[in-house]
Design a protein around this motif. Structure first.
Motif, PDB file in Angstrom:
ATOM      1  N   UNK A  88      31.593 -28.487  -6.666  1.00 33.67           N
ATOM      2  CA  UNK A  88      31.964 -29.433  -7.387  1.00 33.67           C
ATOM      3  C   UNK A  88      30.811 -30.516  -7.426  1.00 33.67           C
ATOM      4  N   UNK A  89      30.491 -30.974  -8.633  1.00 28.26           N
ATOM      5  CA  UNK A  89      28.845 -31.754  -8.794  1.00 28.26           C
ATOM      6  C   UNK A  89      29.438 -33.127  -9.389  1.00 28.26           C
ATOM      7  N   UNK A 102      20.949 -32.212 -13.727  1.00 26.72           N
ATOM      8  CA  UNK A 102      22.166 -31.447 -12.899  1.00 26.72           C
ATOM      9  C   UNK A 102      23.063 -31.011 -13.765  1.00 26.72           C
ATOM     10  N   UNK A 103      23.452 -31.657 -14.909  1.00 22.13           N
ATOM     11  CA  UNK A 103      24.469 -31.039 -15.897  1.00 22.13           C
ATOM     12  C   UNK A 103      23.711 -29.683 -16.461  1.00 22.13           C
ATOM     13  N   UNK A 110      30.150 -20.440 -13.877  1.00 23.92           N
ATOM     14  CA  UNK A 110      31.461 -20.604 -13.813  1.00 23.92           C
ATOM     15  C   UNK A 110      32.245 -21.381 -12.882  1.00 23.92           C
ATOM     16  N   UNK A 111      31.707 -21.265 -11.672  1.00 29.49           N
ATOM     17  CA  UNK A 111      32.626 -21.607 -10.644  1.00 29.49           C
ATOM     18  C   UNK A 111      32.190 -23.234 -10.114  1.00 29.49           C
ATOM     19  N   UNK A 112      31.553 -23.894 -10.944  1.00 35.50           N
ATOM     20  CA  UNK A 112      31.307 -25.175 -10.919  1.00 35.50           C
ATOM     21  C   UNK A 112      32.202 -26.144 -11.766  1.00 35.50           C
ATOM     22  N   UNK A 113      32.407 -26.968 -11.028  1.00 35.95           N
ATOM     23  CA  UNK A 113      33.155 -28.254 -11.633  1.00 35.95           C
ATOM     24  C   UNK A 113      32.070 -29.525 -11.829  1.00 35.95           C
ATOM     25  N   UNK A 114      32.046 -29.932 -13.077  1.00 33.66           N
ATOM     26  CA  UNK A 114      31.106 -31.183 -13.083  1.00 33.66           C
ATOM     27  C   UNK A 114      31.915 -32.441 -13.450  1.00 33.66           C
ATOM     28  N   UNK A 127      33.519 -30.122 -17.915  1.00 33.66           N
ATOM     29  CA  UNK A 127      33.649 -28.710 -18.400  1.00 33.66           C
ATOM     30  C   UNK A 127      35.032 -28.241 -19.092  1.00 33.66           C
ATOM     31  N   UNK A 128      36.376 -28.889 -18.478  1.00 35.39           N
ATOM     32  CA  UNK A 128      37.359 -28.697 -18.915  1.00 35.39           C
ATOM     33  C   UNK A 128      37.878 -29.782 -19.748  1.00 35.39           C
TER      34      UNK A 128
END
Length: 381
Positions: A88-89, A102-103, A110-114, A127-128
């Protein structure tokens, strides 16, 4: 075994970074900071330790504005994200170039929450596009510590008693009987105030009457003569009689009590004193601080604003003690002058007078309405 690694960009505001960490429950934390925000990174790391979050916390210093160097550092430090781990970032803080870089770097994984966190503690997954308000409770003292300070002393409003309330009633009657006489005793000069601070008991006599104080008994006896030479004597006795009687403490109490009945008030502190620093913090005491559960509300109370510089000092103190997300309110008993009201508006401070009048609404309801209109608005920098 999958690990959750949380990466956060750190600017001048520490609380959104801390909130993101606590909300996300990671296994490891990486704080990206510049040379100027190293101290903030250390404070966050220390605070996580105080909250029994025994997380490995790594600090990485980044160049703040040189874009090629920023991307080089990104490649060097974050080019091998394991598909077995969750990341998670939090890109809320730091420089705008950091957020963009960073974005750009992490959005392909795919396994990263921004994540982006605003001043109302809303957490948005970029992302979502999912958004929610964090349920991490707002702790007043943590906010102070993350801003590099602490409350040396304060009094919770809940510590005041019915005797204090009755005392305020009598104080207001004294003020009505002889405003000038009451002011001469309740607003002493520096020398007289030092006498009160240093002596357990004492007495002053003037043309306006007499004042006797007894600290061990928590008692003040006052005799006032008005312009018609009519005498009024009162015995004031309560747990907080000294803080209520002197320097319009009774007015601060009335405002605090009004705010305590507001639906968003979770905790109300009075006379919050901070370490004094004349260069950074020209004001080291805040009259009232309200924890709304979402952000802090700092309140300055004066019967009337006599100096515009009071507004500047208050504004500086709010930002230094509470950070950018805090709200500020200046309350006067008398009607506020236009120059003071305009100065408050220019400084991002809400202003309110207890002399406000609006059909079918009490003074308290008017104050709540004004606060609720502004409470969830994003502050300007």
């Amino acid at each position: 075994m999958m690990k959750h690694i949380h990466i956060s960009l750190l600017g001048a505001q520490s609380y959104p970074v801390y909130l993101g960490i606590v909300d996300q429950h990671p296994d490891e934390v990486i704080l990206v900071h510049s040379v100027t925000t190293h101290d903030e990174a250390i404070r966050i790391k220390q605070e996580l330790g105080k909250q029994s979050m025994q997380l490995p916390v790594q600090l990485i210093e980044f160049e703040p504005v040189d874009l090629p160097r920023i991307f080089n550092q990104l490649t060097k430090n974050f080019s091998n994200q394991s598909a077995e781990n969750l990341y998670s970032v939090n890109i809320s803080g730091g420089t705008k170039l950091w957020s963009i870089a960073f974005y750009e770097h992490f959005s392909k994984y795919p396994q990263v929450r921004l994540l982006y966190i605003d001043q109302n503690n809303h957490i948005c997954n970029l992302k979502t596009l999912e958004q929610y308000r964090s349920d991490v409770p707002l702790d007043t003292d943590i906010v102070f510590r993350l801003n590099g300070t602490k409350a040396e002393s304060y009094t919770l409003l809940s510590e005041y008693t019915e005797k204090d309330t009755y005392c305020v009633k009598k104080i207001k009657e004294l003020c009505s009987h002889s405003y000038d006489g009451f002011k001469s005793f309740s607003m002493p000069d520096v020398l007289k105030w030092k006498e009160i601070e240093n002596k357990k008991e004492g007495c002053w006599v003037s043309d306006c009457g007499a004042l006797l104080w007894d600290k061990p008994s928590k008692k003040i006896v006052i005799r006032l003569l008005n312009k018609k030479k009519v005498e009024k004597e009162e015995v004031l006795e309560s747990p907080h009689v000294f803080s209520l009687f002197f320097y319009a403490g009774w007015f601060e109490y009335e405002v605090a009590k009004m705010l305590s009945e507001w639906k968003y008030a979770k905790e109300v502190r009075m006379n919050v004193k901070f370490p004094y620093n004349v260069e950074k913090n020209p004001k080291n005491e805040i009259d009232v601080i309200v924890n709304t559960g979402n952000r802090l509300l700092f309140v300055e109370c004066k019967t009337q604003i006599t100096s515009i510089t009071d507004i500047d000092k208050f504004r500086t103190a709010v930002k230094n003690y509470g950070g950018m997300a805090c709200k500020a309110l200046f309350v006067t008993e008398a009607g506020m002058k236009n120059t003071a009201r305009e100065k408050c508006e220019d400084s991002g401070i809400l202003s309110f007078s207890l002399q406000s009048s609006f059909a079918n609404l009490s003074v308290a309801e008017q104050m709540y309405l004004k606060l609720e209109h502004e409470l969830f608005e994003i502050n300007k920098k």
